[in-house]
Write a protein that holds these residues in place. Sequence first.
Motif, PDB file in Angstrom:
ATOM      1  N   MET A 109       1.162  -1.347  -0.491  1.00 56.28           N
ATOM      2  CA  MET A 109       0.003   0.045  -0.140  1.00 56.28           C
ATOM      3  C   MET A 109       1.202   1.174  -0.099  1.00 56.28           C
ATOM      4  N   ILE A 110       1.867   1.653   0.945  1.00 55.39           N
ATOM      5  CA  ILE A 110       2.576   2.492   1.066  1.00 55.39           C
ATOM      6  C   ILE A 110       3.102   2.204  -0.775  1.00 55.39           C
ATOM      7  N   SER A 111       4.198   1.264  -1.409  1.00 56.93           N
ATOM      8  CA  SER A 111       4.578   1.568  -2.557  1.00 56.93           C
ATOM      9  C   SER A 111       3.439   2.304  -3.848  1.00 56.93           C
ATOM     10  N   LYS A 112       2.578   1.743  -3.401  1.00 59.59           N
ATOM     11  CA  LYS A 112       1.294   2.581  -4.265  1.00 59.59           C
ATOM     12  C   LYS A 112       1.233   3.941  -4.177  1.00 59.59           C
ATOM     13  N   LEU A 113       0.435   4.084  -2.443  1.00 58.36           N
ATOM     14  CA  LEU A 113       1.121   5.613  -2.966  1.00 58.36           C
ATOM     15  C   LEU A 113       1.837   6.101  -3.509  1.00 58.36           C
ATOM     16  N   TYR A 114       2.951   5.332  -3.083  1.00 57.75           N
ATOM     17  CA  TYR A 114       4.066   6.220  -3.424  1.00 57.75           C
ATOM     18  C   TYR A 114       4.378   6.261  -4.886  1.00 57.75           C
ATOM     19  N   LEU A 115       3.953   5.864  -5.817  1.00 55.93           N
ATOM     20  CA  LEU A 115       3.452   5.473  -7.351  1.00 55.93           C
ATOM     21  C   LEU A 115       2.198   6.316  -7.759  1.00 55.93           C
ATOM     22  N   VAL A 116       1.234   6.904  -6.968  1.00 54.19           N
ATOM     23  CA  VAL A 116       0.311   7.723  -7.481  1.00 54.19           C
ATOM     24  C   VAL A 116       0.612   9.024  -6.984  1.00 54.19           C
ATOM     25  N   GLN A 117       1.346   9.203  -5.717  1.00 54.86           N
ATOM     26  CA  GLN A 117       1.615  10.471  -5.309  1.00 54.86           C
ATOM     27  C   GLN A 117       2.472  11.297  -5.678  1.00 54.86           C
ATOM     28  N   ILE A 118       3.907  10.353  -5.710  1.00 49.38           N
ATOM     29  CA  ILE A 118       5.301  11.217  -6.597  1.00 49.38           C
ATOM     30  C   ILE A 118       5.426  10.918  -8.013  1.00 49.38           C
ATOM     31  N   VAL A 119       5.091   9.279  -8.299  1.00 51.84           N
ATOM     32  CA  VAL A 119       5.937   9.580  -9.422  1.00 51.84           C
ATOM     33  C   VAL A 119       4.808   9.778 -10.748  1.00 51.84           C
ATOM     34  N   TYR A 120       3.330   9.473 -10.496  1.00 49.51           N
ATOM     35  CA  TYR A 120       2.628   9.465 -11.438  1.00 49.51           C
ATOM     36  C   TYR A 120       1.520  10.728 -11.242  1.00 49.51           C
ATOM     37  N   SER A 121       2.236  11.421 -10.397  1.00 51.75           N
ATOM     38  CA  SER A 121       1.301  12.852  -9.546  1.00 51.75           C
ATOM     39  C   SER A 121       0.618  13.723 -10.737  1.00 51.75           C
ATOM     40  N   ASP A 122       1.670  14.415 -11.157  1.00 53.97           N
ATOM     41  CA  ASP A 122       1.461  15.097 -12.440  1.00 53.97           C
ATOM     42  C   ASP A 122       0.499  14.661 -13.162  1.00 53.97           C
ATOM     43  N   THR A 123       0.418  12.959 -13.743  1.00 56.06           N
ATOM     44  CA  THR A 123      -0.237  12.505 -15.207  1.00 56.06           C
ATOM     45  C   THR A 123      -1.984  12.718 -14.103  1.00 56.06           C
ATOM     46  N   PHE A 124      -2.154  12.849 -12.977  1.00 59.34           N
ATOM     47  CA  PHE A 124      -3.226  12.363 -12.540  1.00 59.34           C
ATOM     48  C   PHE A 124      -3.584  13.771 -12.474  1.00 59.34           C
ATOM     49  N   LYS A 125      -3.418  14.862 -11.406  1.00 59.21           N
ATOM     50  CA  LYS A 125      -3.139  16.027 -11.719  1.00 59.21           C
ATOM     51  C   LYS A 125      -4.038  16.701 -13.249  1.00 59.21           C
ATOM     52  N   GLN A 126      -3.693  16.500 -13.658  1.00 59.73           N
ATOM     53  CA  GLN A 126      -3.595  16.791 -15.203  1.00 59.73           C
ATOM     54  C   GLN A 126      -5.384  15.804 -14.987  1.00 59.73           C
ATOM     55  N   LYS A 127      -4.873  14.603 -14.970  1.00 57.31           N
ATOM     56  CA  LYS A 127      -6.421  13.698 -15.477  1.00 57.31           C
ATOM     57  C   LYS A 127      -7.815  14.741 -14.806  1.00 57.31           C
ATOM     58  N   ALA A 128      -7.487  15.087 -13.930  1.00 53.46           N
ATOM     59  CA  ALA A 128      -8.562  15.686 -12.796  1.00 53.46           C
ATOM     60  C   ALA A 128      -8.714  16.620 -13.914  1.00 53.46           C
ATOM     61  N   ASP A 129      -7.627  17.974 -13.639  1.00 57.54           N
ATOM     62  CA  ASP A 129      -8.458  19.085 -14.243  1.00 57.54           C
ATOM     63  C   ASP A 129      -8.859  19.441 -15.162  1.00 57.54           C
ATOM     64  N   ARG A 130      -8.922  17.982 -16.365  1.00 54.74           N
ATOM     65  CA  ARG A 130      -9.726  17.975 -17.394  1.00 54.74           C
ATOM     66  C   ARG A 130     -11.485  17.357 -17.025  1.00 54.74           C
ATOM     67  N   PHE A 141      -0.840  -2.947 -10.331  1.00 54.16           N
ATOM     68  CA  PHE A 141       0.495  -2.451  -9.481  1.00 54.16           C
ATOM     69  C   PHE A 141       1.714  -3.960  -9.285  1.00 54.16           C
ATOM     70  N   PHE A 142       1.964  -4.446  -9.603  1.00 54.25           N
ATOM     71  CA  PHE A 142       2.565  -5.792  -9.051  1.00 54.25           C
ATOM     72  C   PHE A 142       3.483  -5.927 -10.520  1.00 54.25           C
ATOM     73  N   ALA A 143       3.169  -5.692 -11.261  1.00 53.73           N
ATOM     74  CA  ALA A 143       3.967  -5.020 -12.889  1.00 53.73           C
ATOM     75  C   ALA A 143       4.823  -4.540 -13.087  1.00 53.73           C
ATOM     76  N   GLN A 144       3.864  -3.316 -11.905  1.00 53.83           N
ATOM     77  CA  GLN A 144       5.225  -1.616 -11.457  1.00 53.83           C
ATOM     78  C   GLN A 144       6.636  -2.816 -11.053  1.00 53.83           C
ATOM     79  N   ILE A 145       6.038  -3.331 -10.052  1.00 51.93           N
ATOM     80  CA  ILE A 145       6.920  -2.651  -8.983  1.00 51.93           C
ATOM     81  C   ILE A 145       7.992  -4.196  -9.581  1.00 51.93           C
TER      82      ILE A 145
END
Length: 207
Positions: free
Chosen positions: A1-22, A179-183
């Motif tokens: 869960m911690i690893s997934k939060l890191y991916l969502v909030q740090i690694v891919y944060s910009d992607t998800f922010k742009q998606k939300a804005d759109r 998630f596991f594929a990423q890991i």
Amino acid sequence: MISKLYLVQIVYSDTFKQKADRQYVYRGDKTFNRGTIYLTQKDGTLVGAATLKNGFILAINPKLLNETPESGEFAYQKINELYPIDKEIFLEKAAKSNDPYEEIARRVPEDIGEKIMGLKISGVILEKERWRYYPGESLASHTLGFVGFKGDQLTGRYGVERYYNDILMRDEKAAYANFFAQIFSNIKISIKEGEYQGEGDLVLTIE
């Protein structure tokens, strides 16, 4: 869960922010994203040589526009006060009452787009847009190269933009990968034969 939060909030944060804005836009096109190329000053300070600029695509839904008191003429006058547009072309597109989407202008500055959004005119669409931006204009342009379409994909077409395209490109699909594929196989932060294989920015020694 911690690893997934890191991916969502740090690694891919910009992607998800742009998606939300759109979420409020009509179309669901991909948000352009790409690494930055820096030049280096003598004191070590980095200067952006190739970066991204944010703005809006201005479009209209003629069907909605003509179903409200805010007719094409009214919408044109209000928008033109903030961002000059061709009246004849605007009204011609606004007259297409059966068309749900007509593009009016691209690369509308971010501050202007937000003001147009604030008008809340039914049938006026603002879609977030990003594009490659070279602050120095022609400075080191032969070395930096440029980004252009190859088929239907924006990619590096010359110079550093092309040579280091694999590093500068951003894979939006990776943000939604298993998630596991990423890991185990798709983190893209690996060292192979002494060469970096992942996504990143570039720092050039050009002063």
